[in-house]
Design a protein around this motif. Structure first.
Motif, PDB file in Angstrom:
ATOM      1  N   PHE A 181      52.116 -26.755  48.118  1.00  0.00           N
ATOM      2  CA  PHE A 181      51.856 -26.649  46.693  1.00  0.00           C
ATOM      3  C   PHE A 181      52.807 -25.672  46.022  1.00  0.00           C
ATOM      4  O   PHE A 181      53.178 -24.666  46.601  1.00  0.00           O
ATOM      5  N   THR A 182      53.158 -25.988  44.788  1.00  0.00           N
ATOM      6  CA  THR A 182      53.975 -25.115  43.962  1.00  0.00           C
ATOM      7  C   THR A 182      53.210 -24.830  42.675  1.00  0.00           C
ATOM      8  O   THR A 182      52.574 -25.723  42.116  1.00  0.00           O
ATOM      9  N   PHE A 183      53.249 -23.599  42.220  1.00  0.00           N
ATOM     10  CA  PHE A 183      52.660 -23.212  40.937  1.00  0.00           C
ATOM     11  C   PHE A 183      53.824 -22.993  39.987  1.00  0.00           C
ATOM     12  O   PHE A 183      54.690 -22.174  40.249  1.00  0.00           O
ATOM     13  N   ARG A 184      53.873 -23.781  38.925  1.00  0.00           N
ATOM     14  CA  ARG A 184      54.988 -23.680  37.988  1.00  0.00           C
ATOM     15  C   ARG A 184      54.473 -23.666  36.560  1.00  0.00           C
ATOM     16  O   ARG A 184      53.326 -23.993  36.295  1.00  0.00           O
ATOM     17  N   GLU A 185      55.363 -23.340  35.654  1.00  0.00           N
ATOM     18  CA  GLU A 185      55.027 -23.282  34.245  1.00  0.00           C
ATOM     19  C   GLU A 185      54.624 -24.662  33.715  1.00  0.00           C
ATOM     20  O   GLU A 185      55.240 -25.680  34.052  1.00  0.00           O
ATOM     21  N   TYR A 186      53.592 -24.678  32.884  1.00  0.00           N
ATOM     22  CA  TYR A 186      53.155 -25.886  32.192  1.00  0.00           C
ATOM     23  C   TYR A 186      54.216 -26.298  31.172  1.00  0.00           C
ATOM     24  O   TYR A 186      54.823 -25.451  30.520  1.00  0.00           O
ATOM     25  N   THR A 187      54.448 -27.609  31.039  1.00  0.00           N
ATOM     26  CA  THR A 187      55.292 -28.154  29.976  1.00  0.00           C
ATOM     27  C   THR A 187      54.459 -29.189  29.218  1.00  0.00           C
ATOM     28  O   THR A 187      53.493 -29.738  29.767  1.00  0.00           O
ATOM     29  N   LEU A 240      55.706 -16.137  31.756  1.00  0.00           N
ATOM     30  CA  LEU A 240      55.910 -17.561  32.019  1.00  0.00           C
ATOM     31  C   LEU A 240      57.067 -17.789  32.979  1.00  0.00           C
ATOM     32  O   LEU A 240      56.987 -18.641  33.844  1.00  0.00           O
ATOM     33  N   ARG A 241      58.146 -17.044  32.838  1.00  0.00           N
ATOM     34  CA  ARG A 241      59.285 -17.227  33.727  1.00  0.00           C
ATOM     35  C   ARG A 241      58.890 -16.962  35.177  1.00  0.00           C
ATOM     36  O   ARG A 241      59.345 -17.602  36.077  1.00  0.00           O
ATOM     37  N   TYR A 270      50.512 -20.398  31.126  1.00  0.00           N
ATOM     38  CA  TYR A 270      49.698 -21.479  31.678  1.00  0.00           C
ATOM     39  C   TYR A 270      50.561 -22.237  32.673  1.00  0.00           C
ATOM     40  O   TYR A 270      51.731 -22.513  32.407  1.00  0.00           O
ATOM     41  N   GLY A 271      49.988 -22.526  33.817  1.00  0.00           N
ATOM     42  CA  GLY A 271      50.762 -23.182  34.857  1.00  0.00           C
ATOM     43  C   GLY A 271      50.021 -24.342  35.476  1.00  0.00           C
ATOM     44  O   GLY A 271      48.833 -24.557  35.212  1.00  0.00           O
TER      45      GLY A 271
END
Length: 188
Positions: free
Chosen positions: A39-45, A12-13, A83-84
């Motif tokens: 676009f940026t792919f980042r961790e889901y919150t 995830l990190r 999940y991102g």
């Protein structure tokens, strides 16, 4: 979709730090979209759930059915792997997808619940999402095979990434929406 258990939380990190590194044109279906997006792919919150549901809903009935909504929500809330979300330059979530360890093969990983907002299909964002998730899996040295279940509508898309269909289930999601179980063997 969602077949896996929780063993890939340490990835995830890495999701958080991923940059898409691409500028792509956007379809005019969104209200006044900018000419180009980064676009940026980042961790889901958890705060991302409403936007992810909007992406999910935009793909009903063509790619998902209304009956899958609760399964998707439960999956994202329990987060059995990484999940991102894909975010455009304006901070809008335009896609989401994840990875997880396979429940059936200790040397396998799964692509899970990947989707792009329907208005942005065929713009290259799905390719970026898939490449980023495969890159995360590539960082898992013990993984030799990647699994995916998808519909016949996206089967050819995943074939471009080296996936092959190992099982076809007619009407596997609903009448007229066939399930394709696919796999991609990691090259040595």
């Amino acid at each position: 979709r969602a077949p896996t258990q929780s063993n890939s939380h340490h990835h995830l990190r890495r999701i958080r730090a991923y940059r898409m590194g691409a500028t792509l044109p956007c379809r005019a279906h969104m209200e006044t979209p900018p000419r180009n997006l980064n676009f940026t792919f980042r961790e889901y919150t958890p705060a991302d759930l409403p936007a992810c549901l909007e992406v999910f809903t935009s793909n009903i009935p063509e790619f998902f059915s209304e009956e899958e909504r609760e399964e998707f929500i439960a999956f994202v809330q329990r987060s059995p792997g990484g999940y991102g979300v894909v975010v455009n330059a304006d901070g809008q979530i335009v896609g989401c997808g994840g990875i997880a360890r396979s429940r059936t093969n200790p040397h396998g990983a799964d692509l899970t619940w990947g989707m792009i907002h329907h208005a942005l299909h065929r713009q290259g964002i799905g390719r970026i999402l898939t490449r980023e998730r495969l890159s995360l899996i590539d960082a898992m040295p013990d993984v030799t095979v990647v699994y995916l279940n998808t519909s016949h509508l996206t089967e050819a898309f995943y074939e471009k990434f080296g996936f092959r269909t190992v099982k076809l289930i007619p009407n596997g999601y609903r009448v007229g929406l066939h399930r394709c179980d696919m796999e991609r063997i990691r090259s040595a």
